[in-house]
Design an enzyme around this catalytic site. Structure first.
Site, PDB file in Angstrom:
ATOM      1  N   GLY A  23      28.906  51.692  13.416  1.00  0.00           N
ATOM      2  CA  GLY A  23      30.044  51.145  14.180  1.00  0.00           C
ATOM      3  C   GLY A  23      30.738  52.257  14.939  1.00  0.00           C
ATOM      4  O   GLY A  23      31.947  52.213  15.180  1.00  0.00           O
ATOM      5  N   ALA A  24      29.933  53.270  15.343  1.00  0.00           N
ATOM      6  CA  ALA A  24      30.508  54.494  15.935  1.00  0.00           C
ATOM      7  C   ALA A  24      31.136  54.266  17.298  1.00  0.00           C
ATOM      8  O   ALA A  24      31.904  55.104  17.767  1.00  0.00           O
ATOM      9  CB  ALA A  24      29.423  55.562  16.044  1.00  0.00           C
ATOM     10  N   LEU A  28      37.841  51.358  15.398  1.00  0.00           N
ATOM     11  CA  LEU A  28      38.276  52.180  14.267  1.00  0.00           C
ATOM     12  C   LEU A  28      37.680  53.583  14.348  1.00  0.00           C
ATOM     13  O   LEU A  28      38.366  54.577  14.101  1.00  0.00           O
ATOM     14  CB  LEU A  28      37.868  51.516  12.945  1.00  0.00           C
ATOM     15  CG  LEU A  28      38.301  52.293  11.705  1.00  0.00           C
ATOM     16  CD1 LEU A  28      39.809  52.216  11.524  1.00  0.00           C
ATOM     17  CD2 LEU A  28      37.604  51.795  10.461  1.00  0.00           C
ATOM     18  N   ALA A  29      36.394  53.642  14.694  1.00  0.00           N
ATOM     19  CA  ALA A  29      35.731  54.951  14.781  1.00  0.00           C
ATOM     20  C   ALA A  29      36.414  55.830  15.826  1.00  0.00           C
ATOM     21  O   ALA A  29      36.668  57.018  15.599  1.00  0.00           O
ATOM     22  CB  ALA A  29      34.255  54.748  15.136  1.00  0.00           C
ATOM     23  N   LYS A 159      37.345  47.500   4.911  1.00  0.00           N
ATOM     24  CA  LYS A 159      37.934  46.221   4.566  1.00  0.00           C
ATOM     25  C   LYS A 159      37.865  45.294   5.773  1.00  0.00           C
ATOM     26  O   LYS A 159      37.688  45.804   6.886  1.00  0.00           O
ATOM     27  CB  LYS A 159      39.379  46.379   4.084  1.00  0.00           C
ATOM     28  CG  LYS A 159      40.296  47.253   4.912  1.00  0.00           C
ATOM     29  CD  LYS A 159      40.879  46.845   6.206  1.00  0.00           C
ATOM     30  CE  LYS A 159      41.297  45.483   6.532  1.00  0.00           C
ATOM     31  NZ  LYS A 159      41.723  45.363   7.974  1.00  0.00           N
ATOM     32  N   HIS A 251      45.755  45.376   2.656  1.00  0.00           N
ATOM     33  CA  HIS A 251      46.795  46.404   2.643  1.00  0.00           C
ATOM     34  C   HIS A 251      48.046  46.012   1.858  1.00  0.00           C
ATOM     35  O   HIS A 251      48.558  46.776   1.044  1.00  0.00           O
ATOM     36  CB  HIS A 251      47.239  46.736   4.072  1.00  0.00           C
ATOM     37  CG  HIS A 251      46.123  47.126   4.977  1.00  0.00           C
ATOM     38  ND1 HIS A 251      45.105  47.960   4.599  1.00  0.00           N
ATOM     39  CD2 HIS A 251      45.867  46.811   6.272  1.00  0.00           C
ATOM     40  CE1 HIS A 251      44.274  48.146   5.613  1.00  0.00           C
ATOM     41  NE2 HIS A 251      44.709  47.451   6.643  1.00  0.00           N
TER      42      HIS A 251
END
Ligand SMILES: NC(=O)C1=CN([C@@H]2O[C@H](COP(=O)(O)OP(=O)(O)OC[C@H]3O[C@@H](n4cnc5c(N)ncnc54)[C@H](OP(=O)(O)O)[C@@H]3O)[C@@H](O)[C@H]2O)C=CC1
Ligand SMILES: O=C1O[C@H](COP(=O)(O)O)[C@@H](O)[C@H](O)[C@H]1O
Length: 492
Positions: A23-24, A28-29, A159, A251
Site C-alpha cells: 500500500g506504498a 497512510l504510507a 486497522k 482508536h
C-alpha cells in the site's frame, strides 16, 4: 558509522533490516509511514544496514519517480528533520516492486536480493507492513504465506482489523496459519501517541492520581475526537467502512481501555494487554438507543458517495464499564468528520465535594459557572497528541476581601518542561517498537475480537444518521447525550 549524521544510539535495532510497505502509494504510507521511517533514519534509530521496498498493484512509474513522489511527501510531513542530503541517502535504499493478492513472486525475489544487499543474508530481519484496505487484508496474508515471505517475518497489520466479529475471527485464523502471534503487530496509532505514555506515567508514577481513579471520585470520562477534515479523497473508504468501524471500534475504544485499566503488575506488553482485555470484557455491549449517528450536510453530493448513502460520518455514544472500579460512570465517546475543529481530548470530570461551602454568588464572572448557575466541576484534561498538554481545572480562591472563587488551571506540557527531550510522533514510535519486537502498544487478537462483540448490537441495528451542518458539533441529539457535563470540545 550509521548512514545518518550521528552514530546509532544504543536503542537502534542492530540487525540488518528489510521493510516491505504494502500500500506504498496510499494515503497512510505517504503521510505517516515513509515520513515516520525517515524520522527514525534521521534520529539514527534504523539499523546501519536496511532496505525499504514499497509495494502495490500499480507501480508509480520508475524507482526514480517513486522516490521523487515520496520525497515530496516526506518533505511535507516529516517536518524540520527533512533535509535534501539526508533524504538522498535514505532514498538510495528505497525501491518499488509490484505485488497483488495473487502474485508475490517478483516481490519475494526482490526481498531475497535486498536481504543479501544488506550484507545480513539470512540474519537480515524482515518486516511486512500491510497498509491496505481491510477488505483485502486476509488475501494479502495468504499471499505472503504462500510466497514464503512471512516465514520469519514480523507482520504489521493496519486497522480496522476485520469489519465485524466473524471477519476478524476469520482474519485471525488466516494469520495464525501463517505467522505466530508473537510476530503479529496489530497497529492502532492512537496507542502510539505520547499522550498514552503520559497518562500511564500520571496514573502509575504518582500516588495521588491512582487514589481517586475510580467511581467514588470520577463522575464521567469523555473521549472527544472531532475532526474538521472531510473526506480528503477517501470517499470509497468511508462508504465501505463508516466512522463507527474506522474510529470507534479502534482508536476511541483503545483509549478507553487505557484510561480504565487496572494497575498492571508490571509495565510489560503481556501485563498491559491482559489488563486492557479485562476492561474490554467488562465493557457493556454498546446500546443503539444510546448511540447517535450523524452524516454531514453535503456528504451525499461528494464524489464517490452514493446518492442515498446512509453511511455515518459522525458517532457519539455512551459506554459503560461494568466492574468494581467503574460501575455507574459514563464513558462518552464522540468523533466525526467535517466538525467545528480538529482536537483530541480526554476529560475526566470529578464529583462535587460532598458539602459545598460556596454558592453561586461566590462564583467569579462565569468562568467557573457552567452556564446554568451551577459550578463547573473539577476536571483533568489530557490532549491526546504527541505533545500533550495536561490540565487540571480546579476552583481557586481569588485573593482579596470578597470570598470569590475563580477557575484555576494547572497546566503541564511535558515536551516543554523536558525541553531537551524530543517526543516521537505516534507512527514513528510504533514503527520503532515493531522493529524492536516490542508489542506493548499493539493490540492482541482477543482484544480485537472482544471489541467487535461489544460493537455488534450497533452494527446489527445501526441508528439512522441524523444530519448535521459542516463545521458544527454534530446533531443536536448527540449534544444532549453528554448531559450534564457536556463534551470536552469546544468548552474545555
Ligand atoms: N489514511 C489514514 O489516515 C489512515 C489509514 N489507516 C489504515 O491504513 C490502511 C490503508 O489506508 P490508506 O492508505 O488510507 O488507503 P488508500 O486507499 O490511500 O491506499 C491503499 C493502498 O493499498 C493498495 N491496494 C489496494 N487494493 C489492493 C490490492 N487488491 N492488492 C494490493 N494492493 C492494494 C493501493 O495501491 P494499488 O491500487 O496500486 O494496489 C494503495 O497503495 C487502511 O487499513 C486504513 O484503515 C489507518 C490510520 C489512518
Ligand atoms: O485511523 C484514522 O485516523 C485518522 C485520525 O488520526 P490522525 O492521526 O490522522 O489525525 C482519521 O482521520 C482517519 O479517518 C482514520 O482512518
Amino acid at each position: 558509522m550509521n548512514a545518518a549524521d550521528h552514530p546509532a544510539p544504543a536503542e537502534a535495532p542492530a540487525d540488518p533490516q528489510v521493510l516491505v510497505i504494502f500500500g506504498a502509494t496510499g494515503d497512510l504510507a505517504r503521510r505517516n509511514l515513509f515520513p515516520g521511517l525517515f524520522r527514525l533514519y534521521a534520529a539514527g534509530l534504523l539499523p546501519e544496514d536496511f532496505r525499504v521496498i514499497g509495494s502495490g498493484r500499480h507501480a508509480p512509474g520508475s524507482d526514480e519517480e517513486f522516490r521523487d513522489q515520496l520525497g515530496e511527501a516526506v518533505r511535507e510531513f516529516a517536518g524540520e528533520v527533512f533535509d535534501e542530503r539526508r533524504w538522498k541517502a535514505f532514498a538510495a535504499r528505497l525501491g518499488f516492486v509490484a505485488s497483488s493478492t495473487d502474485d508475490g513472486a517478483e516481490l519475494a525475489a526482490a526481498v531475497d536480493r535486498a536481504r543479501r544487499d544488506t550484507g545480513g543474508g539470512e540474519r537480515a530481519r524482515l518486516l511486512l507492513y500491510l497498509s491496505v484496505p481491510p477488505s483485502i487484508a486476509g488475501a494479502m496474508v495468504e499471499m505472503v504465506g504462500a510466497t514464503g515471505l512471512a516465514d520469519d517475518a514480523t507482520l504489521v497489520m493496519e486497522k480496522p482489523f476485520g469489519t465485524d466479529l466473524a471477519s476478524a475471527r476469520a482474519l485471525d485464523a488466516t494469520i495464525a496459519g501463517v505467522v505466530p502471534e508473537e510476530r503479529v503487530f496489530r497497529i492502532d496509532h492512537f496507542l502510539g501517541l505520547e499522550a498514552v505514555r503520559t497518562l500511564l506515567a500520571l496514573r502509575f508514577g504518582n500516588g495521588i492520581f491512582e487514589s481517586f481513579w475510580n467511581r467514588e471520585h470520577i463522575a464521567s470520562v469523555v473521549i472527544d475526537v472531532p475532526e474538521d477534515l472531510g473526506l480528503e479523497g477517501r470517499a470509497g473508504f468511508m462508504e465501505s467502512t463508516g466512522t463507527f468501524r474506522d474510529m470507534v471500534t479502534t482508536h476511541l475504544c483503545q483509549i478507553l481501555g487505557v484510561v480504565a485499566l487496572e494497575p498492571p503488575a508490571r509495565l510489560t506488553a503481556d501485563a498491559l494487554r491482559a489488563e486492557k482485555l479485562r476492561v474490554f470484557r467488562a465493557l457493556r455491549p454498546f446500546d443503539p438507543a444510546e448511540t447517535v449517528f450523524g452524516q454531514f450536510d453535503g456528504y451525499r453530493a461528494e464524489e464517490g458517495v452514493a446518492e442515498d448513502s446512509t453511511v455515518e460520518t459522525f458517532v457519539a455514544l455512551r459506554a459503560r464499564v461494568d466492574n468494581r472500579r467503574w460501575r455507574g460512570v459514563p464513558f462518552l465517546l464522540r468523533t466525526g468528520k467535517a466538525m467545528g475543529s480538529s482536537q483530541r481530548l480526554l476529560t475526566v470530570t470529578f464529583r462535587e465535594p460532598p458539602l459545598d461551602l460556596f454558592d453561586a454568588d461566590d462564583l467569579d464572572d462565569g468562568d467557573l459557572d457552567d452556564g446554568n448557575g451551577a459550578r463547573l466541576p473539577d476536571a483533568l484534561t489530557l490532549e491526546l497528541s504527541d505533545h500533550p498538554l495536561v490540565r487540571l481545572r480546579l476552583a481557586a480562591r481569588r485573593p482579596g476581601a470578597q470570598p470569590r472563587l475563580g477557575r484555576g488551571d494547572f497546566t503541564f506540557r511535558p515536551a516543554e518542561f523536558f525541553a531537551e527531550d524530543e517526543p516521537l510522533e505516534a507512527y514513528t514510535r510504533l514503527l520503532l517498537d515493531a522493529l524492536r519486537g516490542d508489542q506493548t502498544l499493539f493490540t492482541g487478537s482477543d482484544e480485537v475480537e472482544r471489541l467487535w462483540e461489544v460493537c455488534e448490537p450497533v452494527l446489527r441495528d445501526p441508528p439512522d444518521p441524523l444530519p448535521y451542518a459542516r463545521g458544527s458539533w454534530g446533531p443536536e441529539a448527540a449534544l444532549r447525550l453528554a448531559d450534564p457535563h457536556g463534551w470536552a470540545v469546544p468548552e474545555a
